[in-house]
Design a protein around this motif. Structure first.
Motif, PDB file in Angstrom:
ATOM      1  N   SER A 391       1.158  -1.541  -0.274  1.00 46.90           N
ATOM      2  CA  SER A 391       0.460  -0.116  -0.198  1.00 46.90           C
ATOM      3  C   SER A 391       0.705   1.004   0.232  1.00 46.90           C
ATOM      4  CB  SER A 391      -0.912   0.077   1.540  1.00 46.90           C
ATOM      5  OG  SER A 391      -1.646   1.161   1.167  1.00 46.90           O
ATOM      6  N   GLN A 392       1.946   1.198   0.556  1.00 46.01           N
ATOM      7  CA  GLN A 392       1.974   2.540   0.574  1.00 46.01           C
ATOM      8  C   GLN A 392       3.170   2.612  -0.713  1.00 46.01           C
ATOM      9  OE1 GLN A 392       3.191   4.958   2.002  1.00 46.01           O
ATOM     10  NE2 GLN A 392       4.705   5.078   4.486  1.00 46.01           N
ATOM     11  N   THR A 393       3.845   1.622  -1.399  1.00 42.00           N
ATOM     12  CA  THR A 393       4.812   1.533  -2.422  1.00 42.00           C
ATOM     13  C   THR A 393       3.285   2.292  -3.495  1.00 42.00           C
ATOM     14  OG1 THR A 393       5.892  -0.148  -2.305  1.00 42.00           O
ATOM     15  CG2 THR A 393       5.746   0.164  -4.540  1.00 42.00           C
ATOM     16  N   SER A 394       2.052   1.687  -3.218  1.00 39.74           N
ATOM     17  CA  SER A 394       1.640   2.317  -5.041  1.00 39.74           C
ATOM     18  C   SER A 394       0.519   4.075  -3.747  1.00 39.74           C
ATOM     19  CB  SER A 394       0.063   1.495  -3.997  1.00 39.74           C
ATOM     20  OG  SER A 394      -0.353   2.061  -5.016  1.00 39.74           O
ATOM     21  N   SER A 395       1.228   4.177  -2.802  1.00 41.76           N
ATOM     22  CA  SER A 395       1.069   5.567  -2.671  1.00 41.76           C
ATOM     23  C   SER A 395       2.455   6.091  -3.198  1.00 41.76           C
ATOM     24  CB  SER A 395       0.573   5.522  -1.525  1.00 41.76           C
ATOM     25  OG  SER A 395      -0.241   4.666  -0.771  1.00 41.76           O
ATOM     26  N   ILE A 396       3.321   5.804  -2.674  1.00 40.74           N
ATOM     27  CA  ILE A 396       4.176   6.856  -3.477  1.00 40.74           C
ATOM     28  C   ILE A 396       4.132   7.336  -5.396  1.00 40.74           C
ATOM     29  CG2 ILE A 396       6.676   7.001  -3.987  1.00 40.74           C
ATOM     30  CD1 ILE A 396       6.832   5.426  -0.522  1.00 40.74           C
ATOM     31  N   ALA A 397       4.255   6.093  -5.274  1.00 45.79           N
ATOM     32  CA  ALA A 397       3.882   6.506  -6.892  1.00 45.79           C
ATOM     33  C   ALA A 397       2.844   6.565  -7.368  1.00 45.79           C
ATOM     34  CB  ALA A 397       3.834   4.687  -7.122  1.00 45.79           C
ATOM     35  N   THR A 398       1.735   7.083  -6.899  1.00 49.27           N
ATOM     36  CA  THR A 398       0.486   7.420  -7.222  1.00 49.27           C
ATOM     37  C   THR A 398       0.194   8.698  -6.886  1.00 49.27           C
ATOM     38  OG1 THR A 398      -1.078   6.128  -6.637  1.00 49.27           O
ATOM     39  CG2 THR A 398      -1.682   8.176  -6.702  1.00 49.27           C
ATOM     40  N   ALA A 399       1.322   9.683  -5.982  1.00 50.35           N
ATOM     41  CA  ALA A 399       1.968  10.398  -5.108  1.00 50.35           C
ATOM     42  C   ALA A 399       2.586  11.154  -6.635  1.00 50.35           C
ATOM     43  CB  ALA A 399       2.764  10.583  -3.848  1.00 50.35           C
ATOM     44  N   ILE A 400       4.413  10.469  -7.301  1.00 48.07           N
ATOM     45  CA  ILE A 400       4.585  11.146  -8.373  1.00 48.07           C
ATOM     46  C   ILE A 400       3.946  11.259  -9.451  1.00 48.07           C
ATOM     47  CG2 ILE A 400       6.306  10.492  -9.402  1.00 48.07           C
ATOM     48  CD1 ILE A 400       7.500   8.644  -6.746  1.00 48.07           C
ATOM     49  N   THR A 401       2.457  10.601 -10.017  1.00 51.60           N
ATOM     50  CA  THR A 401       2.313  10.742 -10.775  1.00 51.60           C
ATOM     51  C   THR A 401       1.521  11.590 -11.069  1.00 51.60           C
ATOM     52  OG1 THR A 401       0.420   9.025 -10.127  1.00 51.60           O
ATOM     53  CG2 THR A 401       1.982   7.996 -11.504  1.00 51.60           C
ATOM     54  N   ASN A 402       0.674  11.614  -9.838  1.00 48.07           N
ATOM     55  CA  ASN A 402      -0.708  13.332  -9.793  1.00 48.07           C
ATOM     56  C   ASN A 402       0.275  13.960  -9.262  1.00 48.07           C
ATOM     57  OD1 ASN A 402      -2.470  10.892  -9.566  1.00 48.07           O
ATOM     58  ND2 ASN A 402      -2.434  11.877  -7.156  1.00 48.07           N
ATOM     59  N   ALA A 403       1.858  14.381  -9.187  1.00 47.62           N
ATOM     60  CA  ALA A 403       2.841  15.689  -9.031  1.00 47.62           C
ATOM     61  C   ALA A 403       3.313  15.741 -10.835  1.00 47.62           C
ATOM     62  CB  ALA A 403       3.929  15.336  -8.291  1.00 47.62           C
ATOM     63  N   VAL A 404       2.884  15.507 -11.308  1.00 48.24           N
ATOM     64  CA  VAL A 404       3.555  15.791 -12.586  1.00 48.24           C
ATOM     65  C   VAL A 404       2.853  15.639 -13.524  1.00 48.24           C
ATOM     66  CG1 VAL A 404       4.466  13.723 -14.925  1.00 48.24           C
ATOM     67  CG2 VAL A 404       5.370  13.623 -12.221  1.00 48.24           C
ATOM     68  N   THR A 405       0.918  15.253 -13.289  1.00 46.81           N
ATOM     69  CA  THR A 405       0.414  15.536 -13.600  1.00 46.81           C
ATOM     70  C   THR A 405      -0.451  16.945 -13.076  1.00 46.81           C
ATOM     71  OG1 THR A 405      -0.716  13.101 -14.243  1.00 46.81           O
ATOM     72  CG2 THR A 405      -2.745  14.742 -14.233  1.00 46.81           C
ATOM     73  N   GLY A 406      -0.287  16.705 -12.109  1.00 43.27           N
ATOM     74  CA  GLY A 406      -0.597  18.559 -11.367  1.00 43.27           C
ATOM     75  C   GLY A 406       0.525  19.937 -11.238  1.00 43.27           C
ATOM     76  N   GLY A 407       1.292  19.377 -12.363  1.00 39.95           N
ATOM     77  CA  GLY A 407       2.237  20.166 -12.482  1.00 39.95           C
ATOM     78  C   GLY A 407       3.485  20.316 -11.544  1.00 39.95           C
ATOM     79  N   HIS A 408       3.109  19.866 -10.363  1.00 37.86           N
ATOM     80  CA  HIS A 408       4.713  19.709  -9.680  1.00 37.86           C
ATOM     81  C   HIS A 408       5.516  19.160  -9.747  1.00 37.86           C
ATOM     82  CE1 HIS A 408       0.677  22.171  -7.841  1.00 37.86           C
ATOM     83  NE2 HIS A 408       0.066  20.834  -7.828  1.00 37.86           N
ATOM     84  N   LEU A 409       5.633  18.500 -10.768  1.00 35.10           N
ATOM     85  CA  LEU A 409       6.764  18.430 -10.532  1.00 35.10           C
ATOM     86  C   LEU A 409       7.185  17.350 -11.989  1.00 35.10           C
ATOM     87  CD1 LEU A 409       9.786  16.075  -9.419  1.00 35.10           C
ATOM     88  CD2 LEU A 409       7.859  14.055  -9.561  1.00 35.10           C
ATOM     89  N   SER A 410       8.040  17.908 -12.765  1.00 35.12           N
ATOM     90  CA  SER A 410       8.473  17.829 -14.588  1.00 35.12           C
ATOM     91  C   SER A 410       8.669  16.828 -14.697  1.00 35.12           C
ATOM     92  CB  SER A 410       9.450  18.833 -14.579  1.00 35.12           C
ATOM     93  OG  SER A 410      10.431  18.670 -14.476  1.00 35.12           O
TER      94      SER A 410
END
Length: 431
Positions: A391-410
Motif C-alpha cells: 500500500s505504501q509503495t502504491s501511495s508513493i507511485a500515485t503521489a509522484i504521478t499526480n505531481a507530474v499531472t498537476g504540474g508540481h513535478l516536471s
C-alpha cells in the motif's frame, strides 16, 4: 577520378596564379574551375567558410569525418538529405524513457523494503517495475541467491534490479552469516591501511554479488571521532572511520573501491556529513554542523569519493544550518545546487529512509516527501519495512504521478531520475 595528392591539395588551396596577361574571362573561369575540382577532394584541416556565408541550402561547415572516407561528390548531391539525417534523434535511455507512462517511471524511482528471509513478498512491486528492493534482517537464508534470482525474473523487460542492503561492518551487517564479517569502520580506520580495507571489503563484496545482492548502502564517510556505538542521539560513532577528515577520505575511497572490485555498487553516505549531528534523524529532527564547518570538515570525503568515481550517494535527513530549513534529502539547495552543481556529481542520488521521524516532523508524509525529494534532485527514494509495504509503495507511485499531472513535478525531472536508476546498473535501453 583519383583523389588529389597532398601536394596537389597544398597547391590548390593556395591563391591561384593568374596569367600575366589574361586575354579574356574564360581563362580566369577555367583556372577557378580547376582549383574547385581539387578542393572538393581536399581536407586541409583548416576551417571552411561559415554556413551563413555560403549559398542557400549549402553548408561549408567543417565535418568531423574526413572527406576521403565518403564520396567525393556527397556535398553536391543533396543538401536536404544531410540536414534530414542530422535532425534524426539518436536513441538514448532518455528518448526511450520518454515513451514510458508516468506510473512506470515513478515505480523505477522506488526502492521497496523487504525481509531478506522473505524476498518473494516484493514480487508484485517488482512486477510493477520497482527500481530496487532494500533487504532488512540480521541473518540471510542460505538460498538467498536463488530466491533473488527468481524475484529478478519478474522485472518488466528483464532490465535488472537494484538489490541493496546495509553491510557496513560491526553492528551494521545484514548478511554476515553468508558473506563474512567486517569490524566497525572505526576499527578499520584506526588499524587497517587503505589497501587492507579494500582487500577485506572485496572478499565480502564477492560473496554479496554471488548471493545476487548488487548494491551496498556503504561506506559511511561521515567524519565523527566519538568513541561510542551509534545511538538515538548519535547516528555515527563507530560507524565513522575517524574524526580525521583525511583518514575518512582515504578509508572511504578504499572501501568504495573494494565493493566495486567485488562486483557491488557502493552508495557513499550520508551527504553532506552527519559527524557532530545534534540527534539521530530516525528518531526526530536533527541538525548537522553548520554548512561553513561541513565544507571544511565533512565535504572533503565526498569530494574524494566523487573524484574516484562514486556511482551513488545517499543524502541524509538532517537539516543543514546555512542550506535552508528542510532536511537535506528534501532540499534542492543541498542536492541540485551543491552536490550536483558545485561538486559535479553525475551519478545516482538516493534518499535516506523517508520513514524517519525527522521527515514527518518537517511536515511531510512519506509520499509527499518522495515527491519533494525528486523535485529537489534525488533519483531514488527509500522507506522502512513495516506496515503495509504494498500500500505504501502504491501511495508513493500515485503521489509522484499526480505531481507530474498537476504540474508540481516536471516529467523531464522524473525521466532524468529514472535514467540515473538505469545508468547505475549499466542498462542500455537502445541495445
Amino acid at each position: 577520378m583519383n583523389l588529389p595528392s597532398y601536394r596537389d591539395c597544398r597547391r590548390a588551396t593556395a591563391p591561384p596564379r593568374l596569367p600575366g596577361r589574361a586575354r579574356n574571362a574564360r581563362r580566369l573561369s577555367a583556372v577557378a574551375a580547376v582549383a574547385a575540382m581539387f578542393l572538393v577532394g581536399c581536407d586541409t584541416g583548416t576551417p571552411k567558410a561559415s554556413p551563413h556565408s555560403s549559398g542557400p541550402g549549402v553548408s561549408l561547415a567543417p565535418s568531423a569525418t574526413p572527406s576521403h572516407s565518403r564520396s567525393t561528390f556527397a556535398p553536391a548531391l543533396s543538401a536536404s538529405s544531410s540536414s534530414s539525417s542530422s535532425s534524426a534523434t539518436a536513441c538514448t535511455n532518455s528518448t526511450k524513457l520518454a515513451g514510458w507512462s508516468n506510473r512506470r517511471l515513478a515505480m523505477l524511482t522506488i526502492a521497496v523494503p523487504v525481509s531478506e528471509t522473505s524476498v518473494a513478498d516484493a514480487t508484485s512491486e517488482v512486477s510493477a517495475g520497482a527500481g530496487g528492493v532494500l533487504l532488512f534482517g540480521s541473518k540471510a537464508p542460505s538460498d538467498l541467491g536463488s530466491r533473488l534470482t527468481t524475484l529478478k525474473s519478474h522485472v518488466p523487460g528483464h532490465l535488472g534490479l537494484l538489490v541493496m542492503t546495509d553491510e557496513e561492518g560491526g553492528g551494521i551487517q545484514r548478511m554476515s552469516n553468508l558473506v563474512g564479517s567486517l569490524p566497525w569502520p572505526a576499527y578499520m580506520g584506526a588499524h587497517w591501511t587503505p589497501a587492507q580495507i579494500q582487500q577485506n571489503v572485496t572478499k565480502v563484496a564477492k560473496k554479496m554479488a554471488a548471493a545476487q545482492v548488487n548494491m551496498d548502502l556503504a561506506p559511511v564517510v561521515d567524519v565523527d571521532g566519538r568513541n561510542v556505538a551509534p545511538s538515538k542521539t548519535n547516528p555515527d560513532g563507530w560507524r565513522s572511520f575517524s574524526g580525521n577528515t583525511t583518514v575518512v577520505s582515504k578509508a572511504g575511497v578504499a572501501y568504495m573501491n573494494g565493493l566495486r572490485a567485488g562486483g557491488v555498487i557502493p552508495v557513499v553516505k550520508h551527504f553532506p556529513g552527519l559527524g557532530g549531528s545534534t540527534y539521530n534523524s530516525d528518531f526526530g529532527p536533527a541538525r548537522t554542523l553548520p554548512w561553513s564547518t561541513l565544507q571544511k570538515v565533512g565535504i572533503p570525503p565526498f569530494t574524494a569519493a566523487i573524484k574516484a568515481g562514486a556511482p551513488a550517494i545517499m543524502v541524509s535527513n538532517n537539516i543543514v544550518p546555512g542550506l535552508g530549513t528542510n532536511p537535506a534529502s528534501l532540499s534542492p539547495t543541498a542536492i541540485s545546487s551543491e552536490l550536483r552543481g558545485k561538486m559535479g556529481f553525475k551519478g545516482l542520488v538516493v534518499t535516506d529512509s523517508l520513514s524517519a521521524k525527522a521527515i514527518s516532523a518537517a511536515g511531510f508524509s512519506v509520499p509527499a516527501a518522495a515527491v519533494q525529494a525528486l523535485r529537489s534532485g534525488a533519483d531514488m527514494v527509500m522507506f522502512d519495512l513495516g506496515g503495509n509495504v504494498s500500500s505504501q509503495t502504491s501511495s508513493i507511485a500515485t503521489a509522484i504521478t499526480n505531481a507530474v499531472t498537476g504540474g508540481h513535478l516536471s516529467r523531464s525531472r522524473l525521466i532524468d531520475a529514472a535514467g540515473h536508476v538505469l545508468a547505475v546498473r549499466h542498462v542500455n535501453l537502445c541495445s
